[in-house]
Write a protein that holds these residues in place. Structure first.
Motif, mmCIF file in Angstrom:
data_model
loop_
_atom_site.group_PDB
_atom_site.id
_atom_site.type_symbol
_atom_site.label_atom_id
_atom_site.label_comp_id
_atom_site.label_asym_id
_atom_site.label_seq_id
_atom_site.Cartn_x
_atom_site.Cartn_y
_atom_site.Cartn_z
ATOM 1 N N ALA A 10 43.370 17.198 62.068
ATOM 2 C CA ALA A 10 43.400 18.664 62.052
ATOM 3 C C ALA A 10 42.830 19.165 60.743
ATOM 4 O O ALA A 10 42.889 18.468 59.717
ATOM 5 N N ILE A 11 42.291 20.384 60.750
ATOM 6 C CA ILE A 11 41.677 20.958 59.561
ATOM 7 C C ILE A 11 42.000 22.442 59.476
ATOM 8 O O ILE A 11 42.142 23.117 60.505
ATOM 9 N N THR A 12 42.153 22.939 58.245
ATOM 10 C CA THR A 12 42.454 24.350 58.024
ATOM 11 C C THR A 12 41.873 24.785 56.686
ATOM 12 O O THR A 12 41.574 23.954 55.821
ATOM 13 N N THR A 13 41.721 26.075 56.504
ATOM 14 C CA THR A 13 41.262 26.615 55.229
ATOM 15 C C THR A 13 42.462 26.858 54.319
ATOM 16 O O THR A 13 43.466 27.436 54.742
ATOM 17 N N GLY A 14 42.355 26.391 53.061
ATOM 18 C CA GLY A 14 43.440 26.552 52.114
ATOM 19 C C GLY A 14 43.288 27.798 51.264
ATOM 20 O O GLY A 14 42.223 28.425 51.225
ATOM 21 N N PRO A 15 44.337 28.159 50.543
ATOM 22 C CA PRO A 15 44.296 29.346 49.680
ATOM 23 C C PRO A 15 43.461 29.134 48.422
ATOM 24 O O PRO A 15 43.214 30.081 47.673
ATOM 25 N N ASP B 153 53.558 30.716 51.446
ATOM 26 C CA ASP B 153 53.934 30.428 50.066
ATOM 27 C C ASP B 153 52.774 29.888 49.246
ATOM 28 O O ASP B 153 52.958 29.487 48.089
ATOM 29 N N GLY B 154 51.571 29.830 49.819
ATOM 30 C CA GLY B 154 50.409 29.328 49.096
ATOM 31 C C GLY B 154 50.247 27.826 49.128
ATOM 32 O O GLY B 154 49.381 27.281 48.436
ATOM 33 N N ASN B 155 51.058 27.133 49.916
ATOM 34 C CA ASN B 155 50.936 25.686 50.060
ATOM 35 C C ASN B 155 50.325 25.334 51.415
ATOM 36 O O ASN B 155 50.199 26.187 52.294
ATOM 37 N N LEU B 156 49.978 24.064 51.576
ATOM 38 C CA LEU B 156 49.465 23.564 52.846
ATOM 39 C C LEU B 156 50.599 22.820 53.539
ATOM 40 O O LEU B 156 51.142 21.852 53.002
ATOM 41 N N TRP B 157 50.957 23.288 54.730
ATOM 42 C CA TRP B 157 52.059 22.702 55.485
ATOM 43 C C TRP B 157 51.501 21.823 56.597
ATOM 44 O O TRP B 157 50.518 22.182 57.258
ATOM 45 N N PHE B 158 52.165 20.682 56.821
ATOM 46 C CA PHE B 158 51.684 19.770 57.854
ATOM 47 C C PHE B 158 52.857 19.082 58.548
ATOM 48 O O PHE B 158 53.998 19.099 58.064
ATOM 49 N N THR B 159 52.571 18.518 59.704
ATOM 50 C CA THR B 159 53.571 17.800 60.487
ATOM 51 C C THR B 159 53.352 16.298 60.338
ATOM 52 O O THR B 159 52.234 15.837 60.106
ATOM 53 N N LEU C 188 38.775 23.305 52.149
ATOM 54 C CA LEU C 188 39.290 22.929 53.462
ATOM 55 C C LEU C 188 40.244 21.764 53.277
ATOM 56 O O LEU C 188 40.006 20.879 52.448
ATOM 57 N N TRP C 189 41.329 21.758 54.068
ATOM 58 C CA TRP C 189 42.325 20.693 54.009
ATOM 59 C C TRP C 189 42.475 20.080 55.398
ATOM 60 O O TRP C 189 42.452 20.790 56.404
ATOM 61 N N PHE C 190 42.632 18.748 55.440
ATOM 62 C CA PHE C 190 42.720 18.067 56.728
ATOM 63 C C PHE C 190 43.716 16.908 56.666
ATOM 64 O O PHE C 190 44.087 16.436 55.585
ATOM 65 N N THR C 191 44.177 16.502 57.846
ATOM 66 C CA THR C 191 45.097 15.375 57.959
ATOM 67 C C THR C 191 44.341 14.133 58.416
ATOM 68 O O THR C 191 43.343 14.227 59.128
ATOM 69 N N GLU C 192 44.847 12.953 57.999
ATOM 70 C CA GLU C 192 44.327 11.669 58.461
ATOM 71 C C GLU C 192 45.484 10.900 59.078
ATOM 72 O O GLU C 192 46.314 10.331 58.369
ATOM 73 N N VAL C 193 45.554 10.885 60.397
ATOM 74 C CA VAL C 193 46.731 10.348 61.064
ATOM 75 C C VAL C 193 46.848 8.837 60.893
ATOM 76 O O VAL C 193 47.950 8.307 60.723
ATOM 77 N N ASP C 194 45.745 8.107 60.931
ATOM 78 C CA ASP C 194 45.806 6.660 60.742
ATOM 79 C C ASP C 194 45.803 6.283 59.262
ATOM 80 O O ASP C 194 46.445 5.315 58.854
ATOM 81 N N GLY C 195 45.098 7.042 58.442
ATOM 82 C CA GLY C 195 45.070 6.770 57.007
ATOM 83 C C GLY C 195 46.328 7.197 56.291
ATOM 84 O O GLY C 195 46.553 6.835 55.141
ATOM 85 N N ASN C 196 47.182 7.989 56.969
ATOM 86 C CA ASN C 196 48.430 8.486 56.391
ATOM 87 C C ASN C 196 48.171 9.266 55.100
ATOM 88 O O ASN C 196 48.867 9.121 54.101
ATOM 89 N N LYS C 197 47.143 10.124 55.164
ATOM 90 C CA LYS C 197 46.742 10.884 53.990
ATOM 91 C C LYS C 197 46.486 12.343 54.350
ATOM 92 O O LYS C 197 46.260 12.683 55.508
ATOM 93 N N ILE C 198 46.512 13.176 53.317
ATOM 94 C CA ILE C 198 46.027 14.545 53.406
ATOM 95 C C ILE C 198 44.713 14.592 52.629
ATOM 96 O O ILE C 198 44.623 14.074 51.509
ATOM 97 N N GLY C 199 43.690 15.202 53.236
ATOM 98 C CA GLY C 199 42.392 15.284 52.588
ATOM 99 C C GLY C 199 42.032 16.706 52.214
ATOM 100 O O GLY C 199 42.487 17.663 52.841
ATOM 101 N N ARG C 200 41.216 16.822 51.188
ATOM 102 C CA ARG C 200 40.682 18.115 50.755
ATOM 103 C C ARG C 200 39.169 17.985 50.635
ATOM 104 O O ARG C 200 38.670 17.005 50.083
ATOM 105 N N ILE C 201 38.437 18.958 51.188
ATOM 106 C CA ILE C 201 36.988 18.947 51.082
ATOM 107 C C ILE C 201 36.514 20.310 50.591
ATOM 108 O O ILE C 201 36.954 21.356 51.089
ATOM 109 N N THR C 202 35.667 20.300 49.595
ATOM 110 C CA THR C 202 35.123 21.551 49.062
ATOM 111 C C THR C 202 34.024 22.049 49.997
ATOM 112 O O THR C 202 33.490 21.293 50.815
ATOM 113 N N PRO C 203 33.638 23.327 49.901
ATOM 114 C CA PRO C 203 32.532 23.825 50.730
ATOM 115 C C PRO C 203 31.218 23.081 50.489
ATOM 116 O O PRO C 203 30.324 23.103 51.340
#
Length: 407
Positions: A132-137, A180-186, A141-156
């Motif tokens: 999943a991917i979303t735009t951060g404050p 609250d200005g944070n990135l929330w994930f499941t 851009l912030w994204f999840t890696e379900v198999d890598g067990n990581k949260i990723g960040r990518i600049t424009p």
């Protein structure tokens, strides 16, 4: 309850109680939303969807390996990503007014301009399987890696940084920017709701879901400042405050809730993949379900559109569905001369459990007390005048609160 013949006055009183209950049950009655379906290319398997910066709907096609655009009037355009299956999924509008999307099989993040130019960015080594991917404050851009067990960040510009989860088997799934200005994930396997600060490193906080095997999946920020999420295995919709207080609301059908989005009507809307429905949940947790016209369509992605409607992808139905939320119904006006009651500065009349709303069950409790089958202690909030009994005037006041909300 004694239904034997009674004097006319007592009978009329009993009928008034019953009428109050029937009126209470009509609180949730609304016309169903208008649903219009727009056909897509056969077997394209429309996946996830977002509202674009150009006033159109943008979505990914898992099987045909394309990113697609549809106008609100139903005009379709498609843009091929590659001749190789990339596993296209989550898509969002970026801070640069481009569309950013997940390539789960190719382990890449994709970017597409509104004119259809595509650029791809590989995610390091291995296969983290972005989900999943979303735009951060923070303008990234912030994204999840379900198999890598990581949260990723990518600049424009495409620079990627990854942050390892604390829970070894968390498997992050959905992600959204919180109030609250944070990135929330499941964490779909870890059964947690968590957030990461925009600074990233060592800034992950997790909150466990205590119910049995919920499987939290999609997550979105609600109009009430809370985070709302689907429980794929638990068959519930969850709500988390920014302090990590979690509430859960069971879905009436065995629905396999998939994606969730904030609607233009102030409610949350979600897809039910296995029951071919979309659901609506109010900020108070009241759930209503609506069937998709095409049978076995597999409603999957959902987003609020630029036209004030909800838009849903049908994974197997090869359609986009436009859902027009029903207009709020006016509060019925009691007949002239109907008596009213007001609380004595205490709880809302009829709010027996003090949760800020009056339900049909609480009205039934009031009727039970009025008929002498229960003590007034069962609902002291129903005894507005402090007389030790519950009168028809107090039931009428409680019905009014059920219809218009407690003040």
């Amino acid at each position: 309850m004694d239904l034997n013949p009674a004097p006319a006055a007592a009978r009329q009183r009993w009928l008034s109680y019953v009428a109050a209950i029937v009126l209470a049950h009509s609180v949730a009655a609304q016309p169903p939303p208008a649903i219009t379906e727009f056909p897509l290319v056969l077997n394209s398997q429309a996946s996830l969807i977002t509202s674009g910066p150009d006033g159109n709907l943008w979505f990914t096609e898992f099987n045909s390996n394309r990113v697609a655009r549809m106008t609100v009037s139903g005009v379709l355009s498609e843009f091929r990503v590659s001749t190789t299956l990339r596993g296209l999924g989550s898509i969002t509008t970026g801070p640069d007014n481009n569309l950013w999307f997940i390539e789960s099989v190719a382990n890449q993040i994709g970017r597409i301009t509104v004119s259809g130019d595509i650029t791809e960015f590989p995610i390091g080594t291995g296969n983290g399987k972005p989900t999943a991917i979303t735009t951060g404050p923070d303008g990234n851009l912030w994204f999840t890696e379900v198999d890598g067990n990581k949260i990723g960040r990518i600049t424009p510009e495409g620079a990627i940084t990854e942050f390892q989860l604390q829970t070894p088997t968390g498997r992050p799934q959905g992600i959204t920017a919180g109030s609250d200005g944070n990135l929330w994930f499941t964490e779909v396997t870890g059964n947690k709701i968590a957030y990461i600060t925009p600074e990233g490193t060592n800034m992950i906080v997790e909150f466990p879901i205590t119910s049995s095997d919920p499987g939290p999946a999609s997550i979105t920020a609600g109009p009430d400042g809370n985070l709302w999420f689907t429980e794929l295995r638990g068959n519930r919709i969850g709500r988390a405050s920014i302090d990590g207080v979690i509430s859960e609301f069971p879905i009436p059908s065995n629905s396999q809730p998939t994606e969730i989005a904030a609607g233009p009507d102030g409610n949350l809307w979600f897809t039910e993949f296995s029951t071919n429905q979309v659901g609506r949940i109010t900020p108070d947790g009241v759930i209503t379900e609506y069937p998709i016209p095409t049978a076995r369509s597999g409603p999957n992605g959902i987003t609020g559109g630029p036209d004030g409607n909800l838009w849903v992808t049908e994974f197997f139905g090869d359609n986009l569905a436009r859902i027009e939320p029903p207009a709020a119904q006016p509060t019925p006006t009691p007949p002239a001369g109907t008596p009213t009651a007001t609380p004595r500065g205490g709880p809302c009349v009829g709010d027996c459990n003090g949760d800020g709303q009056v339900t049909a069950d609480e009205l039934i409790t009031m009727v039970t007390i009025a008929l002498g089958d229960a003590s007034v202690a069962a609902c002291t909030a129903g005894d507005a005048d402090g007389s030790g009994t519950i009168e028809i005037t107090e039931i009428v006041a409680a019905v009014s609160n059920a219809l218009s909300g407690c003040v």
